[in-house]
Scaffold this active site. Structure first.
Site, PDB file in Angstrom:
ATOM      1  N   GLY B  10      63.214  67.682  22.323  1.00  0.00           N
ATOM      2  CA  GLY B  10      63.310  68.786  22.967  1.00  0.00           C
ATOM      3  C   GLY B  10      64.393  69.024  24.055  1.00  0.00           C
ATOM      4  N   GLY B  12      64.724  71.514  26.105  1.00  0.00           N
ATOM      5  CA  GLY B  12      64.704  72.304  27.448  1.00  0.00           C
ATOM      6  C   GLY B  12      65.130  71.786  28.649  1.00  0.00           C
ATOM      7  CG  PHE B  13      64.622  74.196  32.317  1.00  0.00           C
ATOM      8  CD1 PHE B  13      66.169  74.061  32.966  1.00  0.00           C
ATOM      9  CD2 PHE B  13      64.128  75.227  31.802  1.00  0.00           C
ATOM     10  CE1 PHE B  13      66.702  75.480  33.143  1.00  0.00           C
ATOM     11  CE2 PHE B  13      64.628  76.635  31.989  1.00  0.00           C
ATOM     12  CZ  PHE B  13      65.785  76.396  32.514  1.00  0.00           C
ATOM     13  CB  VAL B  78      59.983  66.189  15.595  1.00  0.00           C
ATOM     14  CG1 VAL B  78      59.045  65.095  15.486  1.00  0.00           C
ATOM     15  CG2 VAL B  78      61.182  65.658  15.911  1.00  0.00           C
ATOM     16  CD  GLU B 169      60.736  87.453  35.867  1.00  0.00           C
ATOM     17  OE1 GLU B 169      60.740  86.600  36.758  1.00  0.00           O
ATOM     18  OE2 GLU B 169      60.812  87.139  34.528  1.00  0.00           O
ATOM     19  CG  ASP B 306      55.936  74.395  30.173  1.00  0.00           C
ATOM     20  OD1 ASP B 306      56.166  73.790  31.381  1.00  0.00           O
ATOM     21  OD2 ASP B 306      56.490  75.223  29.594  1.00  0.00           O
TER      22      ASP B 306
END
Lengths: 429, 429
Positions: B10, B12-13, B78, B169, B306
């Site tokens: 992963g 991501g952040f 994966v 948003e 997350d």
């Protein structure tokens, strides 16, 4: 008194410029396109090679034309024509016209081998460009994971079919990606060992240019790592490579990434209109037009751009962006003359020259009285393309991204998007 | 002596920051992602609303990590785990690890109504964003062509399900598009007459914020033309609208464009790992981790972001970007301690506050010791998001596009892309 209703089909260089030219006349204009944006096609190869984002070279048609209150934009698919009742047929309705202007351009053509499309995408739309971008970048990803050296080499071999301006620009861009952009990004492969093959049927690359410029372009391509193979015909394309046939027989090239830049033909709407009118089209599907760009016997139907077969000095005009733009502008003059019940002056294309870019610091320019290549030609190419890029915002954005790309050798829009289904180790789009 | 092999799944952040933190340690790192780029998710709604291009908020992982010679990036899917042999399974091979770091994030969740996805896309990927962008823009196109007033109103009615930061948003951005961006683009419709509905099950919008900020946000949303409906549950979504149920019964809303911003759950790879280990997951699919982010009894497997259920002060940490980033940084400290045979210090999340933007000049910020909304909050939001946007190039490009958008009220990336098949007068993607 009702104002004449003018329907333009197609928002490319010809249609958009025709609309703008009509925006100041006392006529009601409807511009129909199946996309909601004008695409600056000369820079499409930069999206395909990760230098620019789709939004940078596309301008919303409504936005470009919003100031002209007599122009309505309609996003719709034209399905046919009823010239007797002066109507065009849409998927969900009809639209009547006093004057019809057809400018739906050209599409990729595989010379009857439509099965090649899956393995050798052409470059005409935004989706084509992001698909080619995904293929090029995925090939390096697959090579990084491949342990068999022969298979790995096939992932690092790129074949571009057709050495017109688009083919040369694409091959040059892949050369730069492999030599500069990706240089330190991988651990198992050396992207700079990629082979880029540019395949051409004519004896020279850039066959529309004079031989001295073709030779210059070929030399610059070699410096970018591109191998040119001229005088060869592609006889087979499948998912593992290309078969070419030349004077010394057939040869198989194992290349997992093949891009088609070899042929276009007129948009299929042209054939539909011709059938409805009972007239013929030329060898590449174009409709013959008279001196005022209207179809002989049908002054109410004009055909522009890549879809038009317009004879000048004994030869049809080529499918070039400046031809389409000048024909678009001409529509304003022709309609204005007709409004005053004059015969329109005949259209005449002013050839200001042709140019093609090869890569960093390298382009070729032929302006008739002068021919040159190299750095100066590249600056001229840069300047001209920025000037013509529709819309102030895009111009600034593109200039900035080019500047950053120039100084950093980096390309920011290197995204592999679309469905990423793994097939045979390949991330397909 | 072999260096420890650390595999991060992963980019991501959490995963990207873990990789960077490990880039200076004597370990061999492999970062696996099925995409070739890191996505700056907090700005994804701006792609969905035509303000930014995908390339502006995505950075190629290889590029971001190319300077760390001990990090290898692998684009791969994966498929499972073999914790007994310390291996992860790929579609076309296996990879062994000494330490596994799983950070595959979250995905859109329809609370068991997976059939809603087709009519109410969620916003987690670049493809989601361009799909939502196409739907929003196509709705105005369809309305322009629709002559039946009831059907036309349904095209001009937008429902956003879920009033967390993403929903707020998006609703605010659709408000701005209809009130400002498209104002003079159409001839048959007035985009500013669009209805934008923001549907929320809690009694307030932005339920994670304090009530005073929720009220501020609601007032600003109303000024942008957004109608909020709180305390309602969505019980049905089909291709013509939404059914909501509140304290005063059920109501049908005819809206052709519905966007889902109501729920996420942990990535399904978490469940696969849990099954392989014989452990359970929490209600939203997250894996419970101990003080050092490793799975109890499995110090060699860490879970971040997350996907992790980490209890702090008696409650699990929320799925926020700062949590993921801090957990990523922590990995560097934890692995460094282990290399020196110390026990890692426990992870602790430092809450620096939360913020959400509503639109032009409007945002809400809660930094604990202070809460504020309006112009100042908007400037703070702008500054922070620019600072965190990965990569210098993107920062500059985004800043420039925001500046142009601000002064011209225009949004340049208004492209309807993807397959444009006409269905029921709708250009679907």
């Amino acid at each position: 008194m009702n104002r004449p209703k003018i329907v333009i089909v197609g928002g490319g260089f010809a249609g958009l410029n025709a609309a703008k030219a009509l925006g100041r006349l006392p006529v009601d204009v409807t511009l129909i396109d199946r996309r909601n944006f004008h695409l600056f096609q000369p820079l499409l190869y930069q999206v395909a090679s990760g230098g620019l984002s789709p939004g940078d070279i596309a301008a919303p048609l409504r936005d470009v034309l919003s100031r002209y209150k007599n122009i309505r934009v309609l996003m719709a698919e034209v399905t046919g024509f009823d010239p007797v009742r002066s109507r065009i047929l849409l998927a969900d309705g009809e639209l009547d016209y006093d004057t019809l202007i057809l400018a739906t351009g050209a599409e990729t053509f595989y010379f009857g081998n439509d099965g090649w499309e899956a393995n050798a995408p052409g470059l005409k739309s935004i989706e084509d460009a992001t698909r080619i971008r995904s293929r090029i970048l995925s090939a390096f990803e697959s090579a990084e994971r491949e342990t068999d050296p022969t298979k790995r080499r096939a992932w690092l071999r790129f074949a571009v079919v057709g050495a017109g301006p688009t083919g040369v620009e694409l091959a040059g861009a892949i050369g730069e990606i492999s030599r500069d952009t990706l240089r330190s990004d991988f651990r198992s492969i050396k992207p700079e060992e990629s082979e880029i093959l540019l395949l051409e049927g004519s004896p020279h690359v850039l066959p529309a240019f004079k031989p001295d410029l073709s030779m210059m372009a070929e030399r610059d391509l070699i410096n970018l790592g591109v191998r040119t193979r001229v005088g060869v015909r592609v006889t087979e394309i499948d998912d593992s490579g290309v078969t070419i046939t030349g004077s010394d027989g057939s040869e198989r090239i194992e290349a997992r990434t093949v891009i088609w830049a070899a042929g276009v033909r007129a948009s299929s709407l042209g054939q539909k209109l011709a059938t409805a009118l009972g007239i013929g089209v030329d060898r590449t599907g174009r409709i013959g037009v008279g001196p005022d760009l209207s179809i002989p016997g049908h002054p109410e139907i004009m055909v522009l751009g890549d879809l038009a077969h317009f004879e000048q000095d004994g030869a049809p005009l080529p499918g070039l962006c400046p031809v389409a733009m000048q024909q678009g502008w001409y529509v304003g003059k022709a309609i204005a003359a007709r409004l005053e019940h004059h015969a329109p002056p005949p259209f005449r294309y002013t050839d200001k020259g042709i140019m093609a870019t090869i890569g960093r610091h390298s382009a070729v320019v032929d302006v008739g009285f002068a021919r040159f290549g190299g750095y100066l030609a590249w600056l001229a190419w840069l300047f001209l393309h920025l000037m013509y890029l529709v819309g102030f915002r895009n111009r600034l954005l593109v200039a900035m991204q080019w500047a950053m790309q120039y100084f950093t050798f980096n390309r920011g829009a290197r995204l592999i998007t679309g469905a990423t289904i793994e097939r045979d180790g390949r991330f397909d789009s």
